[in-house]
Design a protein around this motif. Structure first.
Motif, PDB file in Angstrom:
ATOM      1  N   LEU A 231      15.065  64.550  69.719  1.00 13.37           N
ATOM      2  CA  LEU A 231      13.627  64.309  69.881  1.00 13.37           C
ATOM      3  C   LEU A 231      12.932  64.386  68.519  1.00 13.37           C
ATOM      4  CD1 LEU A 231      11.421  63.727  71.941  1.00 13.37           C
ATOM      5  CD2 LEU A 231      11.098  66.202  72.213  1.00 13.37           C
ATOM      6  N   GLY A 232      13.388  65.292  67.700  1.00 10.15           N
ATOM      7  CA  GLY A 232      12.832  65.409  66.347  1.00 10.15           C
ATOM      8  C   GLY A 232      13.054  64.139  65.539  1.00 10.15           C
ATOM      9  N   ARG A 233      14.256  63.553  65.656  1.00  9.60           N
ATOM     10  CA  ARG A 233      14.542  62.308  64.922  1.00  9.60           C
ATOM     11  C   ARG A 233      13.659  61.174  65.415  1.00  9.60           C
ATOM     12  NH1 ARG A 233      20.166  63.819  65.163  1.00  9.60           N
ATOM     13  NH2 ARG A 233      20.691  62.435  66.894  1.00  9.60           N
ATOM     14  N   LEU A 234      13.463  61.118  66.744  1.00  8.78           N
ATOM     15  CA  LEU A 234      12.638  60.041  67.317  1.00  8.78           C
ATOM     16  C   LEU A 234      11.198  60.153  66.816  1.00  8.78           C
ATOM     17  CD1 LEU A 234      13.872  59.956  71.023  1.00  8.78           C
ATOM     18  CD2 LEU A 234      14.709  58.650  69.065  1.00  8.78           C
ATOM     19  N   LEU A 235      10.675  61.375  66.811  1.00 10.64           N
ATOM     20  CA  LEU A 235       9.284  61.558  66.377  1.00 10.64           C
ATOM     21  C   LEU A 235       9.156  61.302  64.867  1.00 10.64           C
ATOM     22  CD1 LEU A 235       8.417  64.603  68.633  1.00 10.64           C
ATOM     23  CD2 LEU A 235       7.381  62.324  68.753  1.00 10.64           C
ATOM     24  N   ALA A 236      10.190  61.669  64.119  1.00 13.24           N
ATOM     25  CA  ALA A 236      10.160  61.402  62.667  1.00 13.24           C
ATOM     26  C   ALA A 236      10.177  59.896  62.423  1.00 13.24           C
ATOM     27  CB  ALA A 236      11.344  62.085  61.985  1.00 13.24           C
ATOM     28  N   ALA A 237      10.915  59.157  63.257  1.00 10.58           N
ATOM     29  CA  ALA A 237      10.933  57.688  63.133  1.00 10.58           C
ATOM     30  C   ALA A 237       9.542  57.132  63.414  1.00 10.58           C
ATOM     31  CB  ALA A 237      11.959  57.088  64.102  1.00 10.58           C
TER      32      ALA A 237
ATOM     33  N   CYS B 152       2.740  50.412  66.073  1.00 12.60           N
ATOM     34  CA  CYS B 152       3.909  50.375  65.171  1.00 12.60           C
ATOM     35  C   CYS B 152       4.720  51.665  65.309  1.00 12.60           C
ATOM     36  CB  CYS B 152       3.463  50.210  63.720  1.00 12.60           C
ATOM     37  SG  CYS B 152       2.816  48.575  63.322  1.00 12.60           S
ATOM     38  N   ALA B 153       4.027  52.794  65.419  1.00  7.41           N
ATOM     39  CA  ALA B 153       4.721  54.087  65.558  1.00  7.41           C
ATOM     40  C   ALA B 153       5.494  54.129  66.874  1.00  7.41           C
ATOM     41  CB  ALA B 153       3.708  55.231  65.481  1.00  7.41           C
ATOM     42  N   ILE B 154       4.864  53.631  67.927  1.00  5.54           N
ATOM     43  CA  ILE B 154       5.533  53.640  69.239  1.00  5.54           C
ATOM     44  C   ILE B 154       6.762  52.727  69.213  1.00  5.54           C
ATOM     45  CG2 ILE B 154       5.264  53.062  71.683  1.00  5.54           C
ATOM     46  CD1 ILE B 154       2.314  53.946  71.442  1.00  5.54           C
ATOM     47  N   GLN B 155       6.643  51.600  68.547  1.00  3.08           N
ATOM     48  CA  GLN B 155       7.790  50.687  68.463  1.00  3.08           C
ATOM     49  C   GLN B 155       8.942  51.325  67.677  1.00  3.08           C
ATOM     50  OE1 GLN B 155       8.733  48.164  70.010  1.00  3.08           O
ATOM     51  NE2 GLN B 155       9.667  46.568  68.777  1.00  3.08           N
ATOM     52  N   ASN B 156       8.619  52.034  66.603  1.00  9.03           N
ATOM     53  CA  ASN B 156       9.675  52.751  65.866  1.00  9.03           C
ATOM     54  C   ASN B 156      10.406  53.716  66.798  1.00  9.03           C
ATOM     55  OD1 ASN B 156       9.138  51.575  63.411  1.00  9.03           O
ATOM     56  ND2 ASN B 156       8.597  53.470  62.351  1.00  9.03           N
ATOM     57  N   LEU B 157       9.618  54.448  67.580  1.00 11.95           N
ATOM     58  CA  LEU B 157      10.194  55.430  68.513  1.00 11.95           C
ATOM     59  C   LEU B 157      11.086  54.730  69.541  1.00 11.95           C
ATOM     60  CD1 LEU B 157       7.855  58.215  69.916  1.00 11.95           C
ATOM     61  CD2 LEU B 157      10.031  57.657  70.951  1.00 11.95           C
ATOM     62  N   TRP B 158      10.600  53.614  70.016  1.00 16.21           N
ATOM     63  CA  TRP B 158      11.309  52.831  71.047  1.00 16.21           C
ATOM     64  C   TRP B 158      12.675  52.372  70.534  1.00 16.21           C
ATOM     65  CZ3 TRP B 158       7.353  49.196  73.905  1.00 16.21           C
ATOM     66  CH2 TRP B 158       7.739  49.018  75.236  1.00 16.21           C
ATOM     67  N   LEU B 159      12.669  51.815  69.321  1.00 18.17           N
ATOM     68  CA  LEU B 159      13.916  51.303  68.740  1.00 18.17           C
ATOM     69  C   LEU B 159      14.875  52.447  68.422  1.00 18.17           C
ATOM     70  CD1 LEU B 159      12.405  48.572  66.376  1.00 18.17           C
ATOM     71  CD2 LEU B 159      13.626  48.190  68.522  1.00 18.17           C
ATOM     72  N   ALA B 160      14.343  53.537  67.880  1.00 16.96           N
ATOM     73  CA  ALA B 160      15.191  54.687  67.561  1.00 16.96           C
ATOM     74  C   ALA B 160      15.799  55.252  68.846  1.00 16.96           C
ATOM     75  CB  ALA B 160      14.385  55.748  66.821  1.00 16.96           C
ATOM     76  N   ALA B 161      14.994  55.311  69.905  1.00 16.29           N
ATOM     77  CA  ALA B 161      15.499  55.829  71.181  1.00 16.29           C
ATOM     78  C   ALA B 161      16.656  54.961  71.677  1.00 16.29           C
ATOM     79  CB  ALA B 161      14.379  55.871  72.217  1.00 16.29           C
ATOM     80  N   ARG B 162      16.488  53.644  71.612  1.00 12.39           N
ATOM     81  CA  ARG B 162      17.564  52.742  72.072  1.00 12.39           C
ATOM     82  C   ARG B 162      18.833  52.959  71.261  1.00 12.39           C
ATOM     83  NH1 ARG B 162      21.225  51.286  73.675  1.00 12.39           N
ATOM     84  NH2 ARG B 162      21.939  49.379  74.703  1.00 12.39           N
ATOM     85  N   ALA B 163      18.671  53.145  69.959  1.00 15.37           N
ATOM     86  CA  ALA B 163      19.844  53.373  69.107  1.00 15.37           C
ATOM     87  C   ALA B 163      20.517  54.700  69.458  1.00 15.37           C
ATOM     88  CB  ALA B 163      19.434  53.354  67.632  1.00 15.37           C
ATOM     89  N   GLU B 164      19.739  55.678  69.925  1.00 16.84           N
ATOM     90  CA  GLU B 164      20.293  56.986  70.332  1.00 16.84           C
ATOM     91  C   GLU B 164      20.849  56.928  71.756  1.00 16.84           C
ATOM     92  OE1 GLU B 164      20.476  59.688  68.461  1.00 16.84           O
ATOM     93  OE2 GLU B 164      18.900  59.568  66.938  1.00 16.84           O
ATOM     94  N   GLY B 165      20.732  55.749  72.411  1.00 14.04           N
ATOM     95  CA  GLY B 165      21.235  55.599  73.782  1.00 14.04           C
ATOM     96  C   GLY B 165      20.259  56.072  74.831  1.00 14.04           C
TER      97      GLY B 165
END
Ligand code: FMN
Length: 215
Positions: A37-43, A135-148
């Motif tokens: 969750l920390g990585r997603l929010l940092a993204a 833009c921030a939400i999209q970063n989170l979205w893409l990072a989440a998908r990459a994390e599965g």
């Protein structure tokens, strides 16, 4: 190829995550490890923003009871949306439009209060604060998908009611209820396409040259 380009595998991963990101409404419960969750929010926090305004604020909803009250607000708006849709009302009510009760984490993404002094890039286009948050939400979205992990963006709510519920100051505005968490599988295409609610249009229809409508 630019000397600054990423490797073939890295570029493939970027295009893959963009193509395979889905708006998810079905979740498999479970939880998200704090470091993930920390990585997603940092993204999210590395997103571009107008005048480096960083207008995003995220509220993690950890109280189950509060989650239920947010879901009740969404349900209220879902019914109102159905009423406003007229003849498509029944079809709309059959769609699943949120996964608030089943997802591992709920985050509310909001615009900060006191945005008026920020006029760099916003004097004529004040909505660029919203664009920055997106833009921030999209970063989170893409990072989440990459994390599965799946993510769903829910915008069916009365913003003032949600702002009041979460104790936001005047001027702050909630923009998204984000449902995040493990999923059994990712939809192979947008769920609204799979459910025959909407169709995707080709890029060629959105692309002009020199003047609007010229191809
Ligand atoms: C700003 C925004 C608001 C959205 N609000 C909702 C919503 O309230 N409920 C919902 O089910 N989907 C919502 N979505 C998801 C869209 O329906 C979805 O992105 C679209 O159908 C394309 O599917 P895809 O994201 O899987 O590619 C929203 C998406 C965006 C970008």
């Amino acid at each position: 190829m630019s000397e600054h380009a990423y490797s073939d595998a890295e570029r493939a991963a970027i295009y893959r995550v963009i193509g395979e990101r889905r708006d998810m409404r079905h979740f498999a419960g479970g939880d998200i490890a704090p470091e993930v969750l920390g990585r997603l929010l940092a993204a999210a926090h590395q997103a571009p923003s107008v005048g480096l305004m960083q207008p995003w604020r995220f509220i993690r909803i950890s109280q189950r009871e509060l989650r239920g009250r947010i879901q009740a607000l969404v349900e209220q708006e879902r019914v109102r949306t159905a009423e406003a849709l007229g003849e498509r009302s029944d079809d709309f009510m059959k769609l699943k439009v949120e996964g608030i009760s089943d997802c591992a984490e709920v985050l509310v993404a909001a615009l900060m209060d006191n945005r008026e002094p920020h006029i760099f890039g916003r004097r004529t286009l004040p909505e660029m604060d919203l664009a920055s948050l997106a833009c921030a939400i999209q970063n989170l979205w893409l990072a989440a998908r990459a994390e599965g992990l799946g993510m769903g963006w829910v915008s069916l709510f009365e913003p003032q009611a949600l702002a009041d519920l979460l104790g936001m100051p005047a001027g702050a505005k909630p923009v998204a209820v984000l449902c995040l968490g493990p999923v059994t599988e990712f939809y192979p295409a947008p769920m609204l396409v799979l459910e025959n609610w909407a169709e995707q249009r080709p890029l060629s229809e959105m692309l002009y040259e020199n003047h609007w409508g010229e191809r």
